[in-house]
Design an enzyme around this catalytic site. Structure first.
Site, PDB file in Angstrom:
ATOM      1  N   TYR A 138       0.820  -1.222   0.000  1.00  0.00           N
ATOM      2  CA  TYR A 138       0.000   0.000   0.000  1.00  0.00           C
ATOM      3  C   TYR A 138       0.853   1.270   0.000  1.00  0.00           C
ATOM      4  O   TYR A 138       0.365   2.337  -0.372  1.00  0.00           O
ATOM      5  CB  TYR A 138      -0.904   0.052   1.228  1.00  0.00           C
ATOM      6  CG  TYR A 138      -1.882  -1.074   1.391  1.00  0.00           C
ATOM      7  CD1 TYR A 138      -2.260  -1.887   0.329  1.00  0.00           C
ATOM      8  CD2 TYR A 138      -2.442  -1.334   2.644  1.00  0.00           C
ATOM      9  CE1 TYR A 138      -3.155  -2.922   0.517  1.00  0.00           C
ATOM     10  CE2 TYR A 138      -3.342  -2.367   2.826  1.00  0.00           C
ATOM     11  CZ  TYR A 138      -3.696  -3.165   1.767  1.00  0.00           C
ATOM     12  OH  TYR A 138      -4.586  -4.187   1.955  1.00  0.00           O
TER      13      TYR A 138
ATOM     14  N   LEU B 132     -17.845  -2.756   1.626  1.00  0.00           N
ATOM     15  CA  LEU B 132     -18.949  -1.975   1.044  1.00  0.00           C
ATOM     16  C   LEU B 132     -19.047  -2.187  -0.462  1.00  0.00           C
ATOM     17  O   LEU B 132     -19.694  -1.411  -1.172  1.00  0.00           O
ATOM     18  CB  LEU B 132     -18.776  -0.489   1.371  1.00  0.00           C
ATOM     19  CG  LEU B 132     -18.639  -0.176   2.863  1.00  0.00           C
ATOM     20  CD1 LEU B 132     -18.497   1.319   3.089  1.00  0.00           C
ATOM     21  CD2 LEU B 132     -19.818  -0.724   3.653  1.00  0.00           C
TER      22      LEU B 132
ATOM     23  N   ILE C 263     -12.962  -4.406   7.593  1.00  0.00           N
ATOM     24  CA  ILE C 263     -11.980  -3.321   7.721  1.00  0.00           C
ATOM     25  C   ILE C 263     -12.261  -2.279   6.629  1.00  0.00           C
ATOM     26  O   ILE C 263     -11.507  -2.184   5.648  1.00  0.00           O
ATOM     27  CB  ILE C 263     -10.524  -3.826   7.662  1.00  0.00           C
ATOM     28  CG1 ILE C 263     -10.295  -4.776   6.470  1.00  0.00           C
ATOM     29  CG2 ILE C 263     -10.145  -4.518   8.966  1.00  0.00           C
ATOM     30  CD1 ILE C 263      -8.834  -5.117   6.236  1.00  0.00           C
TER      31      ILE C 263
ATOM     32  N   ARG D 109     -12.354   1.109   4.477  1.00  0.00           N
ATOM     33  CA  ARG D 109     -11.387   2.185   4.251  1.00  0.00           C
ATOM     34  C   ARG D 109     -12.143   3.506   4.194  1.00  0.00           C
ATOM     35  O   ARG D 109     -13.162   3.615   3.519  1.00  0.00           O
ATOM     36  CB  ARG D 109     -10.648   1.986   2.923  1.00  0.00           C
ATOM     37  CG  ARG D 109      -9.863   0.717   2.835  1.00  0.00           C
ATOM     38  CD  ARG D 109      -9.266   0.533   1.453  1.00  0.00           C
ATOM     39  NE  ARG D 109     -10.290   0.467   0.409  1.00  0.00           N
ATOM     40  CZ  ARG D 109     -10.054   0.214  -0.863  1.00  0.00           C
ATOM     41  NH1 ARG D 109      -8.805   0.012  -1.266  1.00  0.00           N
ATOM     42  NH2 ARG D 109     -11.025   0.159  -1.752  1.00  0.00           N
ATOM     43  N   SER D 110     -11.644   4.493   4.905  1.00  0.00           N
ATOM     44  CA  SER D 110     -12.246   5.820   4.827  1.00  0.00           C
ATOM     45  C   SER D 110     -11.297   6.854   5.399  1.00  0.00           C
ATOM     46  O   SER D 110     -10.615   6.599   6.394  1.00  0.00           O
ATOM     47  CB  SER D 110     -13.571   5.878   5.603  1.00  0.00           C
ATOM     48  OG  SER D 110     -14.137   7.172   5.512  1.00  0.00           O
TER      49      SER D 110
END
Length: 260
Positions: A54, A194, A233, A235-236
């Site tokens: 990442y 999501l 988990i 991501r935001s």
């Protein structure tokens, strides 16, 4: 805000919800990642997921230090990329990740992807086990393995594997690997919970969200939590969304809602 509940078993104790840091929003610099992680920890997150691939390890480490949250309260995850699965390369990359994060150990060390170059799995699993024996990782796991590969990895690894990480959401059927994980007391860590944004257009989930007075994201995350040994988990980098994701432990979905 109430603390995130834990999975607690003889094999592992870890939060049931965490923050993923792979390409958070449109962020591109480490300063922003540090700010996101620091805010997440101050808000109540305790599981932070990163990976060498990442490019976020340095920012995650900065965020941990800036948060003021004691290191022992944080469940820190990183992964060794598939380019470095030979034993010598693996050990070197573990040390590089620890240096990037500026920590002595991670709570969970994972193989990020199976080898595309036919590196013997036994060699990689022994390198993974060695990292735990050397105190560089408290727990071990693999990511993006199917059930047959996970079964073989468990057989070959000299130390216990406790987690599988893979993509999972209502649009992606992972029943076979989920069943395998449940039978073997493996926690399934779900990334992209999501559905890479697709769930926000789903009319059924939208209807459930209206009925419950919750957001679509909260319904999707709760759906995963209620399916058992799953730790999403999301991501935001959005502070409101991060806070909302923590507010999924004060309601339940009915059996008919879980079928969707």
């Amino acid at each position: 805000m109430a603390p995130v509940p834990l999975f607690e078993s003889p094999r592992i104790k870890m939060p049931r919800l965490g923050l993923g840091t792979g390409r958070i929003g449109n962020t591109a610099n480490m300063d922003t990642y540090g700010e996101v992680v620091a805010h997440a920890l101050k808000t109540g997150y305790r599981l932070i997921d990163t990976a060498w691939k990442y490019g976020t390890e340095k920012g995650v480490g900065e965020g941990i230090r800036a948060s003021g949250v004691p290191r022992e309260e944080i469940f820190l995850v990183t992964k060794v990329s598939h380019e470095y699965l030979h034993a010598g390369d693996f050990a070197r990359m573990v040390d590089e990740s620890l240096a990037n994060l500026k920590v002595d150990y991670v709570d969970l060390l994972m193989v990020h992807w199976p080898s595309p170059d036919q590196v013997p799995l036994a060699e990689t699993m022994h390198a993974l086990g060695k990292a735990r024996r050397e105190g560089k990782a408290r727990h071990l796991g693999v990511a993006n393995f199917n059930s047959a590969m996970l079964d073989e990895a468990m057989r070959l690894c000299p130390e216990p594997l406790v987690t599988l990480q893979a993509e999972y959401h209502p649009y992606l059927n992972q029943q076979k690997v989920l069943d395998f994980c449940r039978r073997n007391n493996i926690v399934f860590t779900a990334y992209c919970p999501l559905g890479r944004g697709r769930l926000f257009k789903d009319p059924v989930i939208s209807g459930i969200a209206r009925a419950k007075g919750k957001t679509i994201a909260q319904i999707a995350l709760r759906w995963q939590i209620q399916h058992g040994n799953i730790a999403p988990i999301p991501r935001s980098g959005n502070e409101q969304h991060m806070a909302e994701s923590l507010e999924i432990f004060d309601f339940t979905l009915t059996d008919d809602m879980l079928l969707h």
